[in-house]
Write a protein that holds these residues in place. Sequence first.
Motif, PDB file in Angstrom:
ATOM      1  N   LYS A 163      41.948 -42.106 -29.682  1.00 26.04           N
ATOM      2  CA  LYS A 163      42.963 -43.089 -30.034  1.00 26.04           C
ATOM      3  C   LYS A 163      42.265 -44.448 -30.102  1.00 26.04           C
ATOM      4  O   LYS A 163      41.850 -45.001 -29.083  1.00 26.04           O
ATOM      5  N   VAL A 180      42.085 -48.508 -31.144  1.00 25.70           N
ATOM      6  CA  VAL A 180      43.002 -49.643 -31.154  1.00 25.70           C
ATOM      7  C   VAL A 180      42.258 -50.930 -31.463  1.00 25.70           C
ATOM      8  O   VAL A 180      41.027 -50.998 -31.405  1.00 25.70           O
ATOM      9  N   LEU A 195      39.589 -48.374 -27.336  1.00 31.92           N
ATOM     10  CA  LEU A 195      40.132 -47.019 -27.403  1.00 31.92           C
ATOM     11  C   LEU A 195      40.994 -46.772 -26.180  1.00 31.92           C
ATOM     12  O   LEU A 195      40.874 -47.455 -25.151  1.00 31.92           O
ATOM     13  N   CYS A 210      46.188 -51.458 -35.989  1.00 30.34           N
ATOM     14  CA  CYS A 210      45.156 -50.544 -35.476  1.00 30.34           C
ATOM     15  C   CYS A 210      43.984 -50.356 -36.427  1.00 30.34           C
ATOM     16  O   CYS A 210      42.939 -49.842 -36.029  1.00 30.34           O
ATOM     17  N   GLY A 225      42.184 -40.349 -39.904  1.00 29.91           N
ATOM     18  CA  GLY A 225      43.213 -40.154 -38.894  1.00 29.91           C
ATOM     19  C   GLY A 225      44.560 -40.611 -39.394  1.00 29.91           C
ATOM     20  O   GLY A 225      44.761 -40.822 -40.604  1.00 29.91           O
ATOM     21  N   CYS A 264      48.353 -42.941 -38.297  1.00 27.15           N
ATOM     22  CA  CYS A 264      49.025 -43.919 -37.439  1.00 27.15           C
ATOM     23  C   CYS A 264      50.474 -44.051 -37.871  1.00 27.15           C
ATOM     24  O   CYS A 264      50.938 -43.386 -38.809  1.00 27.15           O
ATOM     25  N   TRP A 277      48.030 -47.326 -32.268  1.00 24.65           N
ATOM     26  CA  TRP A 277      46.665 -46.818 -32.364  1.00 24.65           C
ATOM     27  C   TRP A 277      46.538 -45.890 -33.546  1.00 24.65           C
ATOM     28  O   TRP A 277      47.524 -45.363 -34.076  1.00 24.65           O
ATOM     29  N   VAL A 293      45.068 -42.314 -34.455  1.00 23.99           N
ATOM     30  CA  VAL A 293      44.638 -41.075 -33.824  1.00 23.99           C
ATOM     31  C   VAL A 293      43.758 -40.321 -34.812  1.00 23.99           C
ATOM     32  O   VAL A 293      44.154 -40.097 -35.967  1.00 23.99           O
ATOM     33  N   THR A 294      42.565 -39.948 -34.401  1.00 27.66           N
ATOM     34  CA  THR A 294      41.650 -39.261 -35.313  1.00 27.66           C
ATOM     35  C   THR A 294      42.200 -37.890 -35.714  1.00 27.66           C
ATOM     36  O   THR A 294      42.963 -37.260 -34.985  1.00 27.66           O
ATOM     37  N   GLU A 297      42.760 -34.650 -33.617  1.00 28.53           N
ATOM     38  CA  GLU A 297      43.757 -34.579 -32.544  1.00 28.53           C
ATOM     39  C   GLU A 297      45.170 -34.319 -33.058  1.00 28.53           C
ATOM     40  O   GLU A 297      46.076 -34.097 -32.258  1.00 28.53           O
ATOM     41  N   LEU A 338      51.650 -40.352 -31.974  1.00 27.47           N
ATOM     42  CA  LEU A 338      51.133 -41.571 -32.591  1.00 27.47           C
ATOM     43  C   LEU A 338      51.648 -42.844 -31.939  1.00 27.47           C
ATOM     44  O   LEU A 338      51.385 -43.940 -32.426  1.00 27.47           O
ATOM     45  N   GLY A 339      52.389 -42.693 -30.845  1.00 28.28           N
ATOM     46  CA  GLY A 339      52.839 -43.862 -30.111  1.00 28.28           C
ATOM     47  C   GLY A 339      54.149 -44.421 -30.630  1.00 28.28           C
ATOM     48  O   GLY A 339      54.838 -43.827 -31.472  1.00 28.28           O
TER      49      GLY A 339
END
Length: 282
Positions: free
Chosen positions: A2, A4, A16, A66, A149, A151, A184, A186-187, A190, A270-271
């Motif tokens: 993750k 940031v 991160l 991000c 990734g 977001c 963030w 996320v790659t 993940e 993803l937050g």
Amino acid sequence: MKLVRYGAAGAERPGLIDAEGALRDLTGHVEDIAGVTLTPEGLARLATIDPATLPLVEEPVRFGPCVGQVGKFLCIGLNYSDHAAETGATVPPEPILFTKATSAIIGPNDDVVIPRGSTKTDWEVELVIVIGKRAKYVGEAEAETYIAGYCLTNDVSEREYQLERHGTWDKGKGCDTFGPIGPWMVTRDEIVDPTDLTMWLEVNGHRYQDGSTATMVYKPAFLVSYLSQFMTLHPGDIIATGTPPGVGMGQKPPLFLKDGDVMELGIAGLGTQRQRVVADRG
């Protein structure tokens, strides 16, 4: 991972989020979460770093966008079958493409400003693809490997400007502050299945959008391949992929944002974001 960007607007630092949810500083390892950092080679180098060796950042801090130095902010319209139905539209035979100005990009929890004269500012929770390597004439079978990734974004939209002021959608999509991204990125490794993620958005505590990327018509790999037929995509370019039903213009009667409203939104893995809506008093 993750990844940031945190700190004051315009002076964000790379970082991160570690396995315990703590913020770690990446200064000294990369200049920014942008460009070369997002390539397969750049991400592979970051993956070799033990997060425990990175300085711990005391929170709370401001999270910035991000992804930094975004070259293109591309967007896909009417890409969810259930959202198309709520607007009375049909899913197009090819993706609808529009752009948001990169000057619309803000942090995930920054204020969203209603433009002067606006009466129809609306919300849209969306999954964003972050490009990780140069893509030109890419086949769909290989397109996923070009994704660094994913977001979260709120594709804030002024519907009068978008739909009633003639021309393209861009003028209702690219207003200042209309593109919060983060918290963030996320790659890709993940996110097991980007087409099966729950997503939601609330205004003043009421949930209006409660959907899933499962109803996305044109999937991420297809979109990367499709767009690469028209333009070269570069590391750090971002693609917003559409929204599920529940937007303001789909309410009966339609409902739009006003000064003092608070939007909260999220996508699984993803937050979340939280934006206060303010009138332009400049």
